[in-house]
Scaffold this active site. Structure first.
Site, PDB file in Angstrom:
ATOM      1  N   ARG A 157       0.958  -0.781  -0.220  1.00  0.00           N
ATOM      2  CA  ARG A 157       0.296  -0.047  -0.366  1.00  0.00           C
ATOM      3  C   ARG A 157       1.120   0.817   0.447  1.00  0.00           C
ATOM      4  O   ARG A 157       0.936   2.184  -0.800  1.00  0.00           O
ATOM      5  CB  ARG A 157      -0.859   0.000   1.237  1.00  0.00           C
ATOM      6  N   ILE A 158       1.909   1.174   0.798  1.00  0.00           N
ATOM      7  CA  ILE A 158       2.447   2.094   1.058  1.00  0.00           C
ATOM      8  C   ILE A 158       3.707   2.955   0.294  1.00  0.00           C
ATOM      9  O   ILE A 158       3.589   3.634  -0.211  1.00  0.00           O
ATOM     10  CB  ILE A 158       3.721   2.543   1.936  1.00  0.00           C
ATOM     11  N   SER A 177       9.455  -7.268  -5.320  1.00  0.00           N
ATOM     12  CA  SER A 177       8.503  -7.977  -4.702  1.00  0.00           C
ATOM     13  C   SER A 177       9.356  -9.249  -3.898  1.00  0.00           C
ATOM     14  O   SER A 177       9.109 -10.326  -5.057  1.00  0.00           O
ATOM     15  CB  SER A 177       7.792  -8.208  -5.441  1.00  0.00           C
ATOM     16  N   ALA A 239       9.900   2.190   7.209  1.00  0.00           N
ATOM     17  CA  ALA A 239       9.265   0.973   7.493  1.00  0.00           C
ATOM     18  C   ALA A 239       9.555   1.133   8.682  1.00  0.00           C
ATOM     19  O   ALA A 239       8.679   1.203   9.260  1.00  0.00           O
ATOM     20  CB  ALA A 239       9.887  -0.020   6.366  1.00  0.00           C
ATOM     21  N   ARG A 240      10.521  -0.261   8.657  1.00  0.00           N
ATOM     22  CA  ARG A 240      11.284  -0.993   9.971  1.00  0.00           C
ATOM     23  C   ARG A 240      12.814  -0.780   9.859  1.00  0.00           C
ATOM     24  O   ARG A 240      13.124  -1.127   9.353  1.00  0.00           O
ATOM     25  CB  ARG A 240      10.734  -1.984  10.224  1.00  0.00           C
ATOM     26  N   GLU A 269      15.503   1.600  18.131  1.00  0.00           N
ATOM     27  CA  GLU A 269      15.221   2.889  17.973  1.00  0.00           C
ATOM     28  C   GLU A 269      14.445   2.717  20.332  1.00  0.00           C
ATOM     29  O   GLU A 269      14.094   1.175  20.043  1.00  0.00           O
ATOM     30  CB  GLU A 269      13.679   2.604  17.315  1.00  0.00           C
ATOM     31  N   HIS A 287      10.202   8.896  14.176  1.00  0.00           N
ATOM     32  CA  HIS A 287       9.342   8.056  13.953  1.00  0.00           C
ATOM     33  C   HIS A 287       7.962   9.224  13.511  1.00  0.00           C
ATOM     34  O   HIS A 287       7.194   8.580  14.120  1.00  0.00           O
ATOM     35  CB  HIS A 287       8.861   6.860  15.120  1.00  0.00           C
TER      36      HIS A 287
END
Length: 343
Positions: A157-158, A177, A239-240, A269, A287
């Site tokens: 989505r993002i 992908s 993202a992460r 983090e 963040h």
């Protein structure tokens, strides 16, 4: 009959709290900080519902501490903090908040691209310090964006939304992908190409990370990956944090292996890797990817709707383990919809 008790681990926008307060006793962490593990487990002991953040580990120990729990709603789209398998084993529904923060996070990725490419933060620091002596033709020369190649790592989505925002800059778009599935929206709209990861590394001028954190994506970007990128390339991550091996990124930025990085998330983090804060070619944000009024409010109301459904024994809108409701539940749900249509 007493109201069910819901604990919210950190204050969220009032719209979500107000929805819950109509039917439940709502207790919100009064401290503007992440609770310690002991504080969290003590706080959920007598709760039927919990709305939490990525900072809370939702696992067997958590479930043991909350024997009355009917559901846990994550105030985030990511859910690597949740042991979904354990929740499923215990027939406890868990949910997240996808969709409602898509545009906000995609916009943040673009903010990082521009800030990194055009050295915005570095120039801002010099201006505020009073050290600027006036315009010069070689000062703060950055990189243009128009006509360059954009690499999307994780075209969900993002990632899709972020890539579509490139249309005004006439960019060539590559994407990867993990499943091998093509993204018809990107290919039809942008003539984007699905390429191997190594091809994306070699050809992209700007790389934007949108993949979830999994065992396969942890440290996907390490010294070897940076070494395959262009020396003029910039990477951004909304993202992460652990998708990037942060110590390797610091070395790559210091040694000119890549040109710049824009980070909204970090491997450990809220801490940053040693040396990162002192680099002029790194833009670092705390963040804030979803931090718009609209997005954070929509996250709160979606989390609240999910929680209300869980308390009622219903499947939440964005359930992460829908199988716990079983075929009988879905048959009954379809029957209810048919009945409602006839009425």
């Amino acid at each position: 009959m007493s109201k069910p008790k819901i604990f919210i681990t950190r204050r969220i926008p009032d719209a979500g709290i107000d929805m819950l307060a109509e039917v439940a006793e709502v207790v919100v962490n009064p401290e503007d900080r992440t609770l310690s593990r002991a504080e969290l487990l003590a706080s959920v002991a007598d709760c039927q519902g919990v709305i939490g953040l990525l900072t809370e580990k939702i696992d067997a120990e958590f479930f043991d501490a909350a024997p009355k729990l009917k559901g846990s709603a994550n105030y985030a789209v990511g859910y690597d903090n949740i042991d979904v398998a354990e929740a499923t084993r215990r027939s406890i529904p868990v949910s997240n908040t996808p969709g409602v923060l898509t545009d906000a996070t995609a916009e943040c990725a673009w903010a990082l691209i521009f800030a990194t490419a055009r050295r915005v933060a570095e120039a801002d620091r010099v201006m505020r310090s009073g050290a600027w002596q006036g315009w010069g033709p070689l000062q703060f020369i950055g990189q243009g964006v128009r006509g360059k190649t954009l690499g999307i790592v994780g075209a969900g989505r993002i990632g899709t939304a972020m890539a579509l925002m490139s249309r005004g800059f006439d960019m060539r778009v590559l994407y990867t992908s993990s499943s091998g599935r093509r993204n018809a929206v990107l290919e039809d709209t942008l003539k984007a190409r699905l390429v191997p990861f190594d091809t994306l590394l070699a050809e992209a001028d700007f790389i934007s990370i949108h993949t979830p954190l999994t065992p396969d994506t942890r440290h996907l970007f390490d010294a070897a990956a940076f070494g395959r990128m262009k020396r003029t390339a910039c990477i951004v991550n909304t993202a992460r944090g652990p998708v990037i091996k942060e110590d390797d990124l610091v070395d790559a930025l210091k040694n000119g292996v890549i040109a710049g990085a824009g980070l909204d998330v970090f491997e450990r983090e809220p801490a940053m890797a040693p040396g990162l804060a002192g680099l002029d070619n790194a833009v670092v944000l705390p963040h804030i990817g979803s931090a718009t009024v609209e997005s954070r409010t929509d996250m709160a109301t979606l989390a609240a709707r999910n929680m209300l459904a869980m308390l009622a024994g219903q499947r939440p809108e964005t359930c992460l383990n829908p199988d716990i409701f079983g075929p009988a539940f879905f048959d009954a749900e379809r029957s209810d919809r048919k009945g409602g249509a006839k009425a």
